[in-house]
Design an enzyme around this catalytic site. Structure first.
Site, short mmCIF file in Angstrom:
data_model
loop_
_atom_site.label_atom_id
_atom_site.label_comp_id
_atom_site.label_asym_id
_atom_site.label_seq_id
_atom_site.Cartn_x
_atom_site.Cartn_y
_atom_site.Cartn_z
CG ASP A 226 -0.22 0.05 2.53
OD1 ASP A 226 1.03 0.17 2.53
OD2 ASP A 226 -0.88 -0.03 3.57
CG ASP A 228 1.40 3.48 4.56
OD1 ASP A 228 0.24 3.10 4.35
OD2 ASP A 228 2.34 2.70 4.81
CG ASP A 318 -3.38 2.77 4.83
OD1 ASP A 318 -4.45 2.48 4.28
OD2 ASP A 318 -2.61 1.92 5.33
#
Length: 347
Positions: A226, A228, A318
């Site tokens: 992912d 961040d 995120d």
DNA sequence: CGGCATACG
DNA sequence: CGTAT
DNA sequence: GCCG
């Protein structure tokens, strides 16, 4: 930072044993490992993959067997081994390291001797383990749901999707919908492209907003699962509502595929000082974004067989938005090292 | 022998 | 309760 | 399973 939790600062955390350099290993390699993950060296390279893969499989297996303790222990063992600056070639080299007890060392010895762990190979063959591993690889599906499906006799993802009596929640629907994209690694170029989109969106709303890339890509990793970011405003309190505003804008752009927003639980008056370093309390969101291939450096213009590719991929993103006075601290927590803010902030 | 994180839907 | 980081 |  993802691993072991809060840090109570005690004297024993500093270097204790400087092992006398008997044969195999450089004593320096071992001396500096804290039992707390967030105090450990965070490397891009894992020099002990042959061990950590096995530890993580043992952790996973323990989790499927509802053995929380052993699961945690194996995860911590893997984390410690990942933090080492070089490969372990003999057991002497891990003397004095935290979280590596009798059982873990026995497994490691087996791997050193035979190049494999027979216990783990047994686990890998197990039908239940295989099914639960497959099911939990779907975003939004944990051990409980996986177990439920397994007990109903289901074994493949296709069977889950075609079974009429299964009701997926919002997270699981996204998990299946974007399964192949989310399972795929995110490249550094893709992370940069996501950074550009977030940056443009954020600064359209608030030109003075401060955005920083964190997580694995901040540490220079080539691939991640992912992307961040930390987000804040230079003036205290102005960060309130910013994240929700960003989410709205991403929606307007039609690139928000999934969004899970969590409001702040940060409250100075209610917060005991020991939770000073708890970064989970800031407002944050877990997103799945639609990233156009054309936005990714290196993919620009090159168009393969039309129909073969849809021209975009889904990426897990995120965002965390602490108040500015916690920002530097949060950043420290996420990146694991003190660096000038200017070299971290996007653009 | 007990603890091993916690906020959210 | 179940999952996420 | 590891630690205190």
């Amino acid at each position: 930072m993802r691993e072991g939790r809060p840090v109570r600062v005690e004297t024993r955390h500093s270097i204790q044993n400087t092992p006398t350099g008997t044969d195999c290993s450089p004593p320096t390699a071992v001396a500096n490992v804290s039992q707390y993950a967030c105090q450990r060296r965070t490397t891009t390279e894992n020099h002990n993959k042959i061990f950590t893969d096995v530890m993580e499989e043992l952790a996973e297996s323990s989790e499927f067997n509802e053995s929380k303790g052993p699961c945690l222990a194996f995860r911590q063992a893997a984390s410690v081994l990942k933090s080492l600056p070089s490969a372990v070639h003999c057991l002497k080299a891990i003397q004095g390291l935290p979280c590596l007890g009798e059982h873990t060392k026995a497994v490691m010895e087996e791997i050193l001797t035979f190049g494999r762990s027979f216990k783990v190979e047994e686990i890998r063959c197990d039908e239940r383990y295989q099914a639960l591993k497959l099911f939990t690889s779907v975003f939004g599906v944990g051990p409980k749901t996986a177990e439920k499906w397994y007990r109903r006799g289901l074994r493949s993802l296709q069977e889950i999707l075609t079974e009429p009596n299964i009701q997926l929640n919002r997270m699981q629907r996204a998990g299946f919908l974007y399964y192949s994209d989310i399972s795929k690694a995110v490249s550094k170029a893709e992370a940069k492209a996501v950074g550009c989109i977030i940056e443009e969106t954020v600064h359209w709303i608030a030109p003075d907003a401060i955005l920083a890339l964190t997580g694995g890509f901040r540490r220079g990793k080539e691939y991640g699962h992912d992307v961040d970011f930390l987000l804040t405003m230079p003036e205290m309190g102005k960060e309130e509502g910013l994240l929700l505003h960003v989410i709205d804008r991403l929606k307007d752009q039609g690139i928000l595929l999934y969004c899970d927003y969590q409001g702040s639980t940060f409250d100075v008056s209610k917060l005991p000082s020991c939770r000073f370093e708890d970064m989970d309390c800031f407002q944050k969101c877990f997103l799945i974004l639609r990233l156009e291939q054309g936005q990714v450096e290196g993919e620009r213009g090159l168009q393969r067989d039309p129909g073969d590719s849809r021209g975009w991929r889904a990426v897990r993103v995120d965002l965390v938005a602490p108040p500015v006075d916690r920002y530097a601290f949060a950043l420290l927590g996420w990146t694991g090292s003190r660096v000038g803010l200017d070299q971290i902030i996007v653009k």
